[in-house]
Design a protein around this motif. Structure first.
Motif, mmCIF file in Angstrom:
data_model
loop_
_atom_site.group_PDB
_atom_site.id
_atom_site.type_symbol
_atom_site.label_atom_id
_atom_site.label_comp_id
_atom_site.label_asym_id
_atom_site.label_seq_id
_atom_site.Cartn_x
_atom_site.Cartn_y
_atom_site.Cartn_z
ATOM 1 N N ALA A 65 0.832 -1.201 0.000
ATOM 2 C CA ALA A 65 0.000 0.000 0.000
ATOM 3 C C ALA A 65 0.867 1.253 0.000
ATOM 4 C CB ALA A 65 -0.931 0.003 1.212
ATOM 5 N N GLU A 66 2.096 1.116 0.503
ATOM 6 C CA GLU A 66 3.010 2.242 0.530
ATOM 7 C C GLU A 66 3.914 2.286 -0.697
ATOM 8 O OE1 GLU A 66 3.330 4.698 2.844
ATOM 9 O OE2 GLU A 66 1.457 3.953 3.699
ATOM 10 N N ILE A 81 -5.280 3.611 -1.645
ATOM 11 C CA ILE A 81 -4.849 2.217 -1.742
ATOM 12 C C ILE A 81 -4.897 1.585 -0.352
ATOM 13 C CG2 ILE A 81 -2.940 0.673 -2.316
ATOM 14 C CD1 ILE A 81 -2.019 2.639 -4.377
ATOM 15 N N THR A 82 -5.597 0.458 -0.255
ATOM 16 C CA THR A 82 -5.687 -0.284 1.004
ATOM 17 C C THR A 82 -5.278 -1.723 0.760
ATOM 18 O OG1 THR A 82 -8.003 -0.853 0.605
ATOM 19 C CG2 THR A 82 -7.565 1.187 1.828
ATOM 20 N N LYS A 83 -5.108 -2.478 1.864
ATOM 21 C CA LYS A 83 -4.783 -3.911 1.767
ATOM 22 C C LYS A 83 -5.630 -4.659 2.799
ATOM 23 C CE LYS A 83 -0.709 -3.232 4.664
ATOM 24 N NZ LYS A 83 0.638 -3.722 4.985
ATOM 25 N N PRO A 84 -6.901 -4.863 2.484
ATOM 26 C CA PRO A 84 -7.821 -5.464 3.461
ATOM 27 C C PRO A 84 -7.478 -6.908 3.814
ATOM 28 C CG PRO A 84 -8.854 -5.282 1.316
ATOM 29 C CD PRO A 84 -7.572 -4.534 1.233
ATOM 30 N N VAL A 131 -1.144 1.618 -12.007
ATOM 31 C CA VAL A 131 -0.720 1.304 -10.646
ATOM 32 C C VAL A 131 0.406 0.286 -10.739
ATOM 33 C CG1 VAL A 131 -1.405 0.485 -8.371
ATOM 34 C CG2 VAL A 131 -3.067 1.681 -9.829
ATOM 35 N N SER A 132 1.574 0.630 -10.208
ATOM 36 C CA SER A 132 2.754 -0.217 -10.323
ATOM 37 C C SER A 132 3.238 -0.622 -8.941
ATOM 38 C CB SER A 132 3.862 0.523 -11.076
ATOM 39 O OG SER A 132 5.054 -0.222 -11.066
ATOM 40 N N VAL A 133 3.457 -1.950 -8.748
ATOM 41 C CA VAL A 133 3.947 -2.466 -7.467
ATOM 42 C C VAL A 133 5.234 -3.234 -7.721
ATOM 43 C CG1 VAL A 133 3.470 -3.928 -5.475
ATOM 44 C CG2 VAL A 133 1.608 -2.651 -6.565
ATOM 45 N N PRO A 134 6.359 -2.832 -7.095
ATOM 46 C CA PRO A 134 7.595 -3.592 -7.283
ATOM 47 C C PRO A 134 7.512 -4.938 -6.575
ATOM 48 C CG PRO A 134 7.917 -1.871 -5.643
ATOM 49 C CD PRO A 134 6.537 -1.671 -6.197
ATOM 50 N N MET A 135 7.978 -5.984 -7.267
ATOM 51 C CA MET A 135 7.952 -7.337 -6.726
ATOM 52 C C MET A 135 9.374 -7.870 -6.672
ATOM 53 S SD MET A 135 4.641 -7.670 -6.437
ATOM 54 C CE MET A 135 4.429 -9.415 -6.098
ATOM 55 N N SER A 136 9.701 -8.588 -5.593
ATOM 56 C CA SER A 136 11.045 -9.148 -5.449
ATOM 57 C C SER A 136 10.988 -10.668 -5.459
ATOM 58 C CB SER A 136 11.695 -8.666 -4.148
ATOM 59 O OG SER A 136 10.951 -9.138 -3.023
ATOM 60 N N VAL A 193 -6.198 -2.955 -2.887
ATOM 61 C CA VAL A 193 -7.429 -2.469 -3.502
ATOM 62 C C VAL A 193 -7.249 -0.990 -3.817
ATOM 63 C CG1 VAL A 193 -9.907 -2.116 -3.260
ATOM 64 C CG2 VAL A 193 -8.837 -4.143 -2.264
ATOM 65 N N ILE A 194 -7.578 -0.603 -5.024
ATOM 66 C CA ILE A 194 -7.487 0.788 -5.471
ATOM 67 C C ILE A 194 -8.892 1.353 -5.511
ATOM 68 C CG2 ILE A 194 -6.850 2.330 -7.367
ATOM 69 C CD1 ILE A 194 -5.226 -1.085 -7.031
#
Length: 650
Positions: free
Chosen positions: A134-135, A150-153, A173-178, A160-161
């Protein structure tokens, strides 16, 4: 610090941080080919669309490259060899949203889930969002940091956007994944990325980590001609010897396509295959050795593609496992009779399976005899792969049509055999697999009706042969072209023209050949080495057979310069120079030394040289004295000598 300001500050930091990472990856791969491979080709550019006008899609990116959008027939592979998983562990999961309503229309309220691979694989996927998703999520396209929340229920498994999209506004909406596992990547496992709406279903993208294959070490890709086989009644492969010589040579750059997810063909980089993935050899792309399209060649000789799983296999599919050909190693009888043929004597490592549909052989029929073509053809079900008695279909005039281009088919379906000759008889069968899938299969044979020479009423015992032909105008000392005025047949080459021998022949002292009067022997030779002669005159044997008086022009041979007589039979001796344009207007250079192109038809003004194997497009042929030239599409001229070039693609 308020949360909205903190998120906006985080947003700016991530743009900078991720930009550095992306720059590192891009710089590392400046001279490398693509990291991402997108299934059926270029990136798909039409996201899904809800009835309220919301366009939506998911995709991933790595190293500055974007995958295609998610959808039922789309996927992508991250090349493990080009993406250092540990040294540069980030890729990005994206959600794309757009309000497609026209300006002035309604806003669209979104409440969209973006789900991560670990959420969709029961916690097994070795990828996690970097930090708090979310951050760390970055929204581009928003008017302000507070337009979307943006939340993460459900914890870190998804986000969730929420917010309102204005007409024609789009966001990403872009989220970095490792990569979080310590052992090797699970190559070729599907890792899904998905988005869902509170009220509607969403879209999914499946991606994989792939290990690319060094094609030069893979045994199937041994250079050579494709092996062509059909299955016998026991299910074993048998070579289709009647069409083997017409099979094309394997060409990796032209023939191969990769199927990433059993969904569309092709990759961004056509030279890359992945271990444990499927690759396909595409028949529709290839030409047979006689210049025909690949399937035209097979279907006009009684064969058809395999029908399997309600699909016509106009391609051959193979797996590319690590360490060898799994189809052979897992089934020792796969090529029970073909193992010694593959990869030997000019045949490569790929077997092409076809189905034998129409089977008929050439025939000889007595003059006046009744001969029904349908009694001499066997029809096999094209939907069955084995040729056995159980797969035969009864032949009738309704399912197999019979025609002849140089003969006459009587009203009762029989061939008119009243006149001696050699007649082409063609069988045609319409293979119907479904309403939309049909193939026309044909097979042409030759039916010979020999002539009958009646015996004379009062034959003269032991008649003496005469060298005088029936045509009184025959004058072997001054023949001209075969125009009917000299007795010289139309096929005869002109005086001064060059001819060569296609089979073993001899040169004799006189026109009536005797073994004791042989001057030289010319064995059968490869096309580029065939013995060549120049015609200096004509004569006939005591039996009336035409002979060429020739001079041997085979330089650097012991026979060079000899003068004598050779046969004029077209089965043994033909013109050295082409006098026609190939159907596909293509010739291939076959001379080991290549050929030169010239500005002028007399072959002066050399401009270019073409190596052996080069395909050249021609637009016409030009006569020059007693030779011919081909004029290329670029306007230059090359020789039409059959020892140096050949019609078609080879």
């Amino acid at each position: 610090m308020p949360q909205s300001i903190r998120k906006f500050t985080k947003y700016l930091f991530l743009i900078f941080a991720f930009g550095i990472v992306g720059l590192f990856v891009s710089a590392e791969n400046t001279h490398a080919s693509s990291i991402l491979f997108n299934g059926s080709g270029p990136r798909y550019t039409t996201p899904a669309k809800y009835s309220n006008g919301l366009e939506h899609a998911v995709y991933i990116s790595v190293g500055g490259e974007d995958s295609n959008y998610g959808g039922s027939s789309l996927g992508t592979i991250i090349d493990n060899n080009k993406w250092p998983l540990r040294n540069n562990p980030y890729f990005y999961e994206h959600l794309y949203l757009k309000n497609s309503n026209s300006a002035g229309g309604s806003n669209i309220s979104v409440a969209q889930f973006l789900r991560f691979p670990k959420d969709l694989t029961g916690g097994k996927a070795p990828f996690l969002p970097v930090g708090d998703p979310a951050e760390s999520a970055v929204i581009t396209g928003a008017d302000s940091p507070t337009q979307f929340n943006i939340t993460k229920p459900y914890g870190n498994s998804n986000i969730v956007i929420n917010g309102d999209l204005k007409p024609q506004q789009s966001i990403d909406v872009s989220v970095p994944m490792s990569y979080v596992k310590t052992e090797e990547a699970h190559f070729n496992e599907n890792y899904p990325v998905r988005e869902n709406n509170w009220s509607f279903d969403g879209t999914t993208l499946n991606f994989q980590i792939g290990m690319s294959l060094d094609v030069s070490t893979y045994p199937d890709f041994m250079k050579g001609q494709y092996l062509v086989t059909y299955k016998d009644q026991d299910g074993y492969y048998r070579q289709a010897t009647d069409v083997q010589s017409l099979m094309p040579q394997f060409n990796f750059n032209n023939d191969i396509e990769t199927d990433n997810f059993s969904q569309g063909l092709g990759t961004n980089d056509g030279s890359t295959l992945f271990m444990n993935k499927e690759y396909r050899v595409i028949g529709d792309k290839m030409n047979a050795n006689n210049g025909q399209k690949f399937w035209d060649m097979l279907q006009t000789r009684g064969y058809a593609p395999v029908w399997r799983g309600n699909y016509l296999l106009t391609y051959e599919a193979f797996n590319a496992p690590l360490g060898g050909n799994s189809s052979i190693s897992s089934n020792p009888d796969y090529f029970k009779y073909m193992r010694n043929i593959l990869s030997h004597n000019g045949i490569g490592g790929i077997n092409w399976q076809i189905v034998k549909v129409l089977v008929a052989d050439n025939a000889t029929v007595n003059r006046g005899a009744k001969w029904n073509p349908l009694d001499h053809v066997t029809l096999y079900d094209p939907k069955q792969e084995n040729n056995s008695d159980s797969t035969k279909i009864p032949v009738t005039k309704d399912n197999v049509k019979v025609t002849s281009d140089n003969g006459h088919i009587n009203a009762d379906g029989t061939l008119d055999t009243s006149t001696p000759g050699v007649y082409n008889v063609t069988y045609t069968y319409e293979a119907v697999y479904s309403d939309s899938v049909k193939r026309t299969i044909t097979k042409t044979i030759q039916v010979t009706v020999p002539g009958r020479t009646p015996s004379p009423v009062n034959p003269t015992p032991n008649p003496t042969p005469t060298p005088t032909p029936s045509n009184p105008n025959w004058n072997p000392s001054s023949p001209t072209k075969g125009d009917g005025t000299t007795g010289l047949p139309n096929y005869a080459a002109e005086k001064g023209a060059a001819v060569y021998a296609t089979k073993k022949i001899y040169m004799y002292k006189h026109a009536t050949f005797k073994k004791s009067q042989r001057i030289a022997t010319y064995p059968k030779a490869a096309r580029t080495d065939r013995p060549m002669f120049v015609i200096v005159g004509y004569d006939r044997s005591n039996g009336g057979a035409l002979r060429y008086k020739v001079r041997d022009v085979n330089h650097n041979k012991k026979t060079a310069g000899k003068v004598g007589y050779i046969t004029a039979n077209r089965k043994y001796v033909v013109n050295v120079y082409y006098k026609s344009i190939p159907k596909n207007k293509t010739i291939t250079v076959i001379s080991k030394k290549g050929v030169h192109a010239y500005k002028n038809k007399n072959l002066t003004g050399k401009t270019k040289s073409y190596k052996k194997g080069t395909h050249l497009k021609v637009k016409k042929y030009i006569g020059h004295n007693l030779t011919t030239r081909y004029q290329l599409s670029n306007g230059y001229y090359v020789t039409a000598n059959k020892k140096l070039v050949i019609q078609g693609k080879y």
